[in-house]
Design a protein around this motif. Structure first.
Motif: not given
Length: 307
Positions: A212-228
């Motif tokens: 979740e931390i990666a999503g908070l700071i947009n560490l990997n935007a594409e992966r954060s959106r998919l969420g698999s």
């Protein structure tokens, strides 16, 4: 520092002038100076040295085998908490780094020929002088300074000869000071600061899953959106890698070396990040900075209302 005198309009000076000069000068520094300040803030070893310096470290606390080196760094740079970067830099750090300093000569003002000074003009001169010797000299590194009154009559050569004769017997200081130097490495600003952001995000959400931390700071935007499930594994790996990078940078900074990603010695006494502790530290820091901002605003309001 050279003076004649005279300015056309009145200038108000206050304690906030020094703060403003410091903020402006600090914003123009090499990015690595602010980065080492922020990495010292998150270093577990530097925190132990801070506690030890205050007599708050229990004797039973395990410390790194090279803790004396960390303590030496702490003796040089002191506390980095509840202190703004520009205060830390100008009060402490600038004297510890071997910073090249070119002499800065400032004209405080100028008096025109055959012009008598009014009381108001004298008051402006005093304010200009105080600003030069306080705020401006502060950001110049508090160098040994003289104030000259230079009459601008005769030839330029005569004036230059007179100035040379005046300063001939003075002691001049070296242009550098301090024993610490930033390393010349391939460390990129964006990568270093991204690692710092990861640690800050984990401190803000110490109980959150690391993906979740990666999503908070947009560490990997594409992966954060998919969420698999696979994406979460990738995000967790990214977050862990940047956390380890930040840890190595912080611990080497605590040993006086930055930006340094060299492998740390194998030592089980070197503590890992305590994100719950960092959360409390950051909360206290935020409260402190809010108080600083409130005081600065109050000072500016007082200055603007002064007749």
């Amino acid at each position: 520092m050279i003076h004649g005198m005279m300015v056309a309009k009145r200038v108000e000076f206050s304690g906030s002038n020094r703060i403003g000069r410091r903020r402006t000068a600090a914003s123009q520094l090499d990015w690595r100076y602010r980065a080492i300040y922020e990495f010292l803030q998150i270093s577990p070893s530097y925190w132990l040295a801070h506690k030890a310096a205050r007599g708050q470290l229990p004797d039973s606390t395990p410390v790194p085998s090279d803790f004396a080196l960390v303590q030496r760094t702490y003796e040089a740079f002191g506390t980095v908490w509840l202190k703004s970067f520009h205060s830390w830099w100008f009060d402490v750090a600038q004297y510890q780094f071997a910073v090249e300093r070119s002499p800065q000569v400032h004209v405080i003002g100028q008096v025109k020929a055959r012009e008598a000074l009014s009381d108001e003009a004298k008051a402006i001169f005093v304010a200009q002088m105080e600003d030069a010797l306080d705020a401006q000299r502060d950001v110049d590194g508090l160098p040994e300074t003289i104030v000259l009154s230079i009459p601008l009559h005769g030839t330029r050569r005569d004036v230059q000869r007179a100035i040379k004769a005046t300063i001939e017997g003075l002691d001049f200081q070296a242009a550098t000071s301090g024993n610490y130097r930033l390393l010349r490495t391939k460390a990129r600003e964006d990568a270093v600061l991204k690692a710092l952001r990861v640690v800050r995000a984990r401190a803000a959400r110490p109980k959150a899953p690391i993906w979740e931390i990666a999503g908070l700071i947009n560490l990997n935007a594409e992966r954060s959106r998919l969420g698999s499930v696979d994406d979460k594994h990738v995000l967790s790996a990214h977050t862990s890698r940047y956390t380890k990078r930040a840890y190595v940078l912080a611990e080497n900074a605590a040993r006086g070396s930055f930006p340094d990603e060299s492998k740390l010695p194998d030592d089980i006494a070197i503590q890992e990040f305590d994100f719950a502790l960092l959360n409390r530290v950051y909360r206290a820091e935020l409260k402190f900075l809010e108080g600083e901002l409130k005081a600065l605003r109050a000072s500016r309001n007082w200055t603007s209302q002064t007749p």
